[in-house]
Design a protein around this motif. Sequence first.
Motif, PDB file in Angstrom:
ATOM      1  N   SER A 149      65.998  25.955-109.593  1.00 37.89           N
ATOM      2  CA  SER A 149      66.951  25.228-110.092  1.00 37.89           C
ATOM      3  C   SER A 149      68.100  25.162-108.761  1.00 37.89           C
ATOM      4  N   SER A 150      68.578  24.469-108.876  1.00 38.57           N
ATOM      5  CA  SER A 150      70.047  24.086-108.377  1.00 38.57           C
ATOM      6  C   SER A 150      71.143  24.771-109.153  1.00 38.57           C
ATOM      7  N   GLY A 151      72.622  24.602-108.690  1.00 43.06           N
ATOM      8  CA  GLY A 151      73.101  25.862-108.812  1.00 43.06           C
ATOM      9  C   GLY A 151      73.914  26.126-109.349  1.00 43.06           C
ATOM     10  N   ASP A 152      72.101  27.208-109.501  1.00 42.83           N
ATOM     11  CA  ASP A 152      72.470  28.882-110.065  1.00 42.83           C
ATOM     12  C   ASP A 152      73.004  29.540-109.006  1.00 42.83           C
ATOM     13  N   LEU A 153      74.036  30.660-109.153  1.00 38.56           N
ATOM     14  CA  LEU A 153      74.733  31.877-109.172  1.00 38.56           C
ATOM     15  C   LEU A 153      73.108  32.352-108.567  1.00 38.56           C
ATOM     16  N   PHE A 154      72.425  33.671-107.895  1.00 38.07           N
ATOM     17  CA  PHE A 154      70.851  34.269-107.675  1.00 38.07           C
ATOM     18  C   PHE A 154      71.733  35.097-107.021  1.00 38.07           C
ATOM     19  N   THR A 155      71.145  36.065-106.301  1.00 36.83           N
ATOM     20  CA  THR A 155      71.537  37.643-106.066  1.00 36.83           C
ATOM     21  C   THR A 155      69.599  38.184-105.628  1.00 36.83           C
ATOM     22  N   ILE A 156      69.505  38.295-103.650  1.00 33.49           N
ATOM     23  CA  ILE A 156      68.573  38.368-103.136  1.00 33.49           C
ATOM     24  C   ILE A 156      69.365  39.841-102.108  1.00 33.49           C
ATOM     25  N   SER A 157      67.757  40.812-101.893  1.00 37.47           N
ATOM     26  CA  SER A 157      68.823  41.895-101.358  1.00 37.47           C
ATOM     27  C   SER A 157      67.368  42.489-100.724  1.00 37.47           C
ATOM     28  N   VAL A 158      67.794  43.464 -99.767  1.00 37.58           N
ATOM     29  CA  VAL A 158      66.799  43.309 -99.075  1.00 37.58           C
ATOM     30  C   VAL A 158      67.060  45.195 -98.755  1.00 37.58           C
ATOM     31  N   THR A 159      66.087  46.038 -98.781  1.00 43.33           N
ATOM     32  CA  THR A 159      66.286  47.539 -97.920  1.00 43.33           C
ATOM     33  C   THR A 159      65.150  47.699 -97.504  1.00 43.33           C
ATOM     34  N   THR A 200      73.047  43.289 -99.882  1.00 42.99           N
ATOM     35  CA  THR A 200      72.356  42.132-101.248  1.00 42.99           C
ATOM     36  C   THR A 200      73.595  40.859-101.185  1.00 42.99           C
ATOM     37  N   LEU A 201      73.127  40.047-101.121  1.00 39.31           N
ATOM     38  CA  LEU A 201      73.834  38.584-100.803  1.00 39.31           C
ATOM     39  C   LEU A 201      74.205  38.098-102.279  1.00 39.31           C
ATOM     40  N   HIS A 202      74.879  37.488-102.586  1.00 34.69           N
ATOM     41  CA  HIS A 202      75.272  35.984-103.593  1.00 34.69           C
ATOM     42  C   HIS A 202      75.512  35.598-103.473  1.00 34.69           C
ATOM     43  N   ILE A 203      74.458  34.336-103.641  1.00 38.32           N
ATOM     44  CA  ILE A 203      73.702  33.043-103.128  1.00 38.32           C
ATOM     45  C   ILE A 203      74.060  31.614-103.851  1.00 38.32           C
ATOM     46  N   VAL A 204      75.155  31.138-104.064  1.00 33.18           N
ATOM     47  CA  VAL A 204      74.654  29.297-104.515  1.00 33.18           C
ATOM     48  C   VAL A 204      73.873  28.655-103.878  1.00 33.18           C
ATOM     49  N   HIS A 205      73.093  27.879-105.296  1.00 38.03           N
ATOM     50  CA  HIS A 205      72.226  26.969-104.814  1.00 38.03           C
ATOM     51  C   HIS A 205      73.073  25.355-104.735  1.00 38.03           C
ATOM     52  N   ARG A 206      73.234  24.642-103.961  1.00 34.68           N
ATOM     53  CA  ARG A 206      74.411  23.498-104.966  1.00 34.68           C
ATOM     54  C   ARG A 206      73.915  22.240-104.362  1.00 34.68           C
ATOM     55  N   ASN A 207      72.544  21.968-103.928  1.00 37.96           N
ATOM     56  CA  ASN A 207      72.350  20.581-104.427  1.00 37.96           C
ATOM     57  C   ASN A 207      71.487  20.337-105.091  1.00 37.96           C
ATOM     58  N   PRO A 208      71.506  19.324-105.975  1.00 41.99           N
ATOM     59  CA  PRO A 208      70.072  19.057-107.161  1.00 41.99           C
ATOM     60  C   PRO A 208      69.448  18.659-106.921  1.00 41.99           C
ATOM     61  N   ARG A 209      68.198  19.243-107.655  1.00 41.31           N
ATOM     62  CA  ARG A 209      66.444  18.689-107.040  1.00 41.31           C
ATOM     63  C   ARG A 209      65.969  17.687-107.213  1.00 41.31           C
ATOM     64  N   ARG A 210      65.425  16.944-106.413  1.00 42.21           N
ATOM     65  CA  ARG A 210      65.594  15.388-106.313  1.00 42.21           C
ATOM     66  C   ARG A 210      63.657  15.659-107.399  1.00 42.21           C
ATOM     67  N   GLN A 229      78.720  34.256-101.577  1.00 42.56           N
ATOM     68  CA  GLN A 229      79.555  34.078-102.103  1.00 42.56           C
ATOM     69  C   GLN A 229      80.672  36.032-101.545  1.00 42.56           C
ATOM     70  N   SER A 230      80.943  35.599-101.381  1.00 36.26           N
ATOM     71  CA  SER A 230      82.102  37.368-101.245  1.00 36.26           C
ATOM     72  C   SER A 230      81.349  38.136-102.214  1.00 36.26           C
ATOM     73  N   GLY A 231      81.643  39.608-102.012  1.00 34.25           N
ATOM     74  CA  GLY A 231      80.517  40.400-102.807  1.00 34.25           C
ATOM     75  C   GLY A 231      80.057  40.448-102.131  1.00 34.25           C
ATOM     76  N   SER A 232      78.819  40.714-101.395  1.00 37.98           N
ATOM     77  CA  SER A 232      77.960  39.924-100.686  1.00 37.98           C
ATOM     78  C   SER A 232      77.671  41.424 -99.626  1.00 37.98           C
ATOM     79  N   ASP A 233      77.157  42.167 -99.758  1.00 39.90           N
ATOM     80  CA  ASP A 233      77.648  43.006 -98.653  1.00 39.90           C
ATOM     81  C   ASP A 233      75.777  43.697 -97.223  1.00 39.90           C
TER      82      ASP A 233
END
Length: 125
Positions: free
Chosen positions: A77-87, A33-43, A113-117
Amino acid sequence: PETEGMFHRGPGLNLTSGQYTAPTAGYYAFTTTLHIVHRNPRRKGNGCRGRHLRVLICVQSRCQHNSNLETVSWLESSGDLFTISVTGTLYLQAGQYASVFVDNTAGSPLTVQSGSDFSAVLLGV
């Protein structure tokens, strides 16, 4: 494991390489489970075509040889924190390793982000 609330048990996990090496041959249940921030604004003018993120758990770094688990998430969208998981379940021979890969086709910076596992559990031989 150095942080409160985290743990690992068994000799298979290498925190330096980020790989889990199977101590014995068998079927393993893997989860990440990864907690990811997409930082680049959409052009302006950029379509969403090709703006996706693949997260894979691969055996021996061979993600294209049907020895992986995979999920895909579209980056809307950009600047969002989202979670993506693989099992899923993979068979590993003794000494083979599995690790997590992130394929970012959007080309914009991402931060895990920290807290990913990442976990592996031997189900049976």
